[in-house]
Design an enzyme around this catalytic site. Structure first.
Site, mmCIF file in Angstrom:
data_model
loop_
_atom_site.group_PDB
_atom_site.id
_atom_site.type_symbol
_atom_site.label_atom_id
_atom_site.label_comp_id
_atom_site.label_asym_id
_atom_site.label_seq_id
_atom_site.Cartn_x
_atom_site.Cartn_y
_atom_site.Cartn_z
ATOM 1 N N SER A 41 40.226 2.943 33.299
ATOM 2 C CA SER A 41 40.336 3.686 32.414
ATOM 3 C C SER A 41 38.630 4.425 32.155
ATOM 4 O O SER A 41 38.320 4.928 32.848
ATOM 5 C CB SER A 41 40.427 3.327 30.721
ATOM 6 O OG SER A 41 41.708 5.239 30.240
ATOM 7 N N ASP A 155 47.047 4.699 33.414
ATOM 8 C CA ASP A 155 45.358 4.124 32.949
ATOM 9 C C ASP A 155 45.694 2.541 33.747
ATOM 10 O O ASP A 155 46.359 2.282 33.018
ATOM 11 C CB ASP A 155 45.821 4.432 31.517
ATOM 12 C CG ASP A 155 44.222 4.057 30.831
ATOM 13 O OD1 ASP A 155 44.089 2.789 31.130
ATOM 14 O OD2 ASP A 155 44.425 5.209 29.801
#
Length: 292
Positions: A41, A155
Site C-alpha cells: 500500500s 491492496d
C-alpha cells in the site's frame, strides 16, 4: 564506521505512511544502508519511490500539497467497483519519478498485493514499477483493482500490512519494520486539529466522507449517529490491519520494529506531510536510541 546494511519493511496505513519518509531519512542519518525494501500500500509507494532515487523530489511535492490539492487528486469515477480512479494520482507520480522497471532499480524492491479471487498474497518484484505500486495501493472501495497476468489485485494490506516475508532470504544484517498500526497514543494537537482519538479529526476528512455518501444512491435511511459508508470502511480496514500486523510481527520477529500510532492522522490527511515526516524521523530516532 562501516554502514550497517538492512532490509526495510514499510507497512500500510494511508497518510500515516508519510512517516516512512522520516524513518528512511533517520535511518540513513544514523549510518544504515538500505539494501532491500518490501512494502505494501503506501509502504510500497514510498518504498518504490525511494528505490528509484526520487524520495526527496516526492517529499518536496507532497509537502506542498494543500487540502484542496488532495481533493483534486481524488478523481471520482464509480467505475470498476471503486469510488475514485487512480489515473490522476498515478500520472502525477509518473511525472515525478519517470517510467522505471523494478529489475533496473539500484535497490531490491518488492510490492505486496492481494489476489482477491484466490485470496492469496502476491509479491511483485518484476516489471514496471508503477504497475506494482498501483496494484499494492488498490484499496477496496477507494481505488479499483488492477488486472495483471490474469490476476485481480488489490491492496496488500488486506492480508499482510507489514510484509516481512519477502526480506527473509536477504543477507542483510538487520530487518527493520515500520508498522503504521501501532497502539493509539495521547498525542499533542497539531495546528488547529487534535489527534487524541480515533474519531475523524479534520473537516476535510469529514467533507470527503459526507460528499461521497451524498452522491452514492441511498437504499435506506442513514442513522446520523453512525459513521458514513467510507468512514466505516476505513475504520474497518484499520481494525483488520492492526490485528493482522500484530500476528505477522509476532510470527517473523524482525530485528527492530518502529511503531507509528494508528491515531496519528486520518486516511486522507496527506496535506500534513511535513508534520508527519518529522514525526516519523523523531519516532525512529527514539526507537534507535533504545536499541543501539
Amino acid at each position: 564506521m562501516a554502514k550497517r546494511r538492512i532490509s526495510l519493511v514499510l507497512g500500510s496505513g494511508g497518510a500515516r505512511g508519510l512517516t516512512h519518509i522520516g524513518a528512511i531519512r533517520c535511518l540513513e542519518a544514523h549510518g544504515f544502508e538500505i539494501g532491500y525494501i518490501s512494502g505494501c500500500s503506501i509502504g510500497a509507494l514510498i518504498g518504490g519511490i525511494y528505490a528509484a532515487g526520487k524520495l526527496d523530489v516526492y517529499a518536496d511535492w507532497v509537502c506542498a500539497l494543500q487540502k484542496r490539492d488532495v481533493v483534486r487528486l481524488l478523481d471520482l469515477s464509480f467505475a470498476r467497483g471503486a469510488i475514485f480512479s487512480d489515473e490522476r494520482l498515478i500520472a502525477v507520480l509518473r511525472e515525478i519519478v519517470g517510467e522505471r522497471s523494478i529489475e533496473e532499480l539500484p535497490i531490491g524492491f518488492t510490492a505486496v498485493a492481494t489476489e482477491i479471487n484466490d485470496k492469496r498474497e502476491i509479491w511483485l518484484s518484476r516489471g514496471p514499477l508503477f504497475d506494482a505500486i498501483r496494484a499494492s495501493i488498490a484499496m477496496p472501495l477507494i481505488f479499483p483493482p488492477v488486472e495483471r497476468d490474469g490476476l485481480m489485485l488489490v491492496d496488500g494490506g488486506l492480508i499482510n500490512p507489514v510484509p516481512i516475508a519477502p526480506t527473509l532470504n536477504d543477507d542483510n544484517a538487520w530487518t527493520i519494520a515500520v508498522d503504521l498500526n501501532g497502539h493509539a497514543e495521547q498525542l499533542e494537537a497539531a495546528g488547529s486539529e487534535s489527534a487524541e482519538t480515533d474519531e475523524p479529526r479534520t473537516r476535510l476528512h469529514a467533507r470527503i466522507s459526507k460528499f461521497i455518501d451524498d452522491v452514492i444512491p441511498k437504499t435506506s435511511r442513514v442513522d446520523p449517529g453512525y459513521p458514513g459508508r467510507v468512514e466505516l470502511a476505513l475504520r474497518s480496514m484499520d481494525t483488520m490491519q492492526t490485528t493482522i500486523a500484530r500476528m505477522k510481527l509476532a510470527a517473523y520477529s524482525p530485528k527492530l520494529v518502529i511503531e507509528m500510532p494508528r491515531n496519528l492522522c486520518t486516511f486522507f490527511e496527506f496535506y500534513r506531510a511535513a508534520e508527519l515526516i518529522d514525526f516519523g524521523y523523531r519516532r525512529t530516532e527514539e526507537r534507535l536510541a533504545k536499541e543501539l
